[in-house]
Motif scaffolding. Structure first.
Motif, PDB file in Angstrom:
ATOM      1  N   THR A 170     -19.869  87.478  13.538  1.00 60.51           N
ATOM      2  CA  THR A 170     -20.455  88.648  14.047  1.00 60.51           C
ATOM      3  C   THR A 170     -21.836  89.204  13.392  1.00 60.51           C
ATOM      4  O   THR A 170     -22.669  89.554  13.814  1.00 60.51           O
ATOM      5  N   VAL A 171     -21.267  88.923  11.818  1.00 54.62           N
ATOM      6  CA  VAL A 171     -22.469  89.669  11.204  1.00 54.62           C
ATOM      7  C   VAL A 171     -23.732  88.681  11.301  1.00 54.62           C
ATOM      8  O   VAL A 171     -24.737  89.008  11.367  1.00 54.62           O
ATOM      9  N   LEU A 172     -23.464  87.297  11.303  1.00 54.07           N
ATOM     10  CA  LEU A 172     -24.798  86.462  11.220  1.00 54.07           C
ATOM     11  C   LEU A 172     -25.318  86.623  12.531  1.00 54.07           C
ATOM     12  O   LEU A 172     -26.620  86.397  13.051  1.00 54.07           O
ATOM     13  N   ALA A 173     -24.640  86.565  13.607  1.00 48.51           N
ATOM     14  CA  ALA A 173     -25.212  86.794  15.072  1.00 48.51           C
ATOM     15  C   ALA A 173     -25.982  87.931  15.250  1.00 48.51           C
ATOM     16  O   ALA A 173     -27.016  88.114  15.922  1.00 48.51           O
ATOM     17  N   LEU A 174     -25.574  89.124  14.547  1.00 47.37           N
ATOM     18  CA  LEU A 174     -26.204  90.525  14.537  1.00 47.37           C
ATOM     19  C   LEU A 174     -27.351  90.329  13.817  1.00 47.37           C
ATOM     20  O   LEU A 174     -28.572  90.758  14.196  1.00 47.37           O
ATOM     21  N   LYS A 175     -27.503  89.532  12.542  1.00 48.17           N
ATOM     22  CA  LYS A 175     -28.687  89.334  11.851  1.00 48.17           C
ATOM     23  C   LYS A 175     -29.521  88.350  12.507  1.00 48.17           C
ATOM     24  O   LYS A 175     -30.808  88.844  12.460  1.00 48.17           O
ATOM     25  N   LEU A 176     -29.433  87.559  13.293  1.00 50.61           N
ATOM     26  CA  LEU A 176     -29.989  86.597  14.138  1.00 50.61           C
ATOM     27  C   LEU A 176     -30.822  87.294  15.320  1.00 50.61           C
ATOM     28  O   LEU A 176     -31.915  87.241  15.193  1.00 50.61           O
ATOM     29  N   ALA A 177     -29.944  88.246  15.739  1.00 53.74           N
ATOM     30  CA  ALA A 177     -30.505  88.974  16.956  1.00 53.74           C
ATOM     31  C   ALA A 177     -31.762  89.979  16.292  1.00 53.74           C
ATOM     32  O   ALA A 177     -32.673  90.348  17.060  1.00 53.74           O
ATOM     33  N   ALA A 178     -31.447  90.659  15.375  1.00 56.40           N
ATOM     34  CA  ALA A 178     -32.339  91.545  14.548  1.00 56.40           C
ATOM     35  C   ALA A 178     -33.538  90.814  14.295  1.00 56.40           C
ATOM     36  O   ALA A 178     -34.526  91.503  14.527  1.00 56.40           O
ATOM     37  N   ALA A 179     -33.387  89.848  13.511  1.00 48.87           N
ATOM     38  CA  ALA A 179     -34.606  88.822  13.316  1.00 48.87           C
ATOM     39  C   ALA A 179     -35.487  88.531  14.584  1.00 48.87           C
ATOM     40  O   ALA A 179     -36.642  88.504  14.209  1.00 48.87           O
ATOM     41  N   ILE A 180     -34.830  88.272  15.340  1.00 55.65           N
ATOM     42  CA  ILE A 180     -35.546  87.799  16.797  1.00 55.65           C
ATOM     43  C   ILE A 180     -35.897  89.021  17.530  1.00 55.65           C
ATOM     44  O   ILE A 180     -37.086  88.813  18.280  1.00 55.65           O
ATOM     45  N   GLY A 181     -35.526  90.055  17.343  1.00 54.63           N
ATOM     46  CA  GLY A 181     -35.850  91.215  18.027  1.00 54.63           C
ATOM     47  C   GLY A 181     -35.201  91.596  19.419  1.00 54.63           C
ATOM     48  O   GLY A 181     -35.938  91.826  20.224  1.00 54.63           O
ATOM     49  N   LYS A 182     -34.074  90.771  19.599  1.00 53.97           N
ATOM     50  CA  LYS A 182     -33.479  90.761  20.683  1.00 53.97           C
ATOM     51  C   LYS A 182     -31.916  91.114  20.694  1.00 53.97           C
ATOM     52  O   LYS A 182     -31.253  91.143  19.736  1.00 53.97           O
ATOM     53  N   PRO A 183     -31.383  91.844  21.668  1.00 54.16           N
ATOM     54  CA  PRO A 183     -29.916  92.139  21.655  1.00 54.16           C
ATOM     55  C   PRO A 183     -29.094  90.864  21.407  1.00 54.16           C
ATOM     56  O   PRO A 183     -29.742  90.088  22.125  1.00 54.16           O
TER      57      PRO A 183
END
Length: 69
Positions: A46-59
């Motif tokens: 979950t943490v990595l998925a959230l970091k990836l989403a934040a980096a990409i700028g998408k939910p």
């Protein structure tokens, strides 16, 4: 992909013109981790998925969804 998870990480990363290494550096993981997530070998935490989403700028829901089939 037998994991039941569909991901659009590669699509979004390439849309931004980033390499796997660039995305990996932005979220603090190895390039191999990005590769295995994109290929469905590894399901991100979950943490990595959230970091990836934040980096990409998408939910996170724009990057990953359950395969309901």
């Amino acid at each position: 992909m037998s994991s039941g998870l569909i991901n659009f990480l590669r699509d979004e990363r390439t849309r931004l013109g980033w390499t796997q290494a660039e995305l990996a550096e932005r979220v603090g993981v190895s390039r191999k981790t990005i590769n295995t997530v994109e290929n469905g070998v590894f399901i991100p935490s979950t943490v990595l998925a959230l970091k990836l989403a934040a980096a990409i700028g998408k939910p996170v829901e724009a990057l990953f969804k359950l395969d309901e089939a």
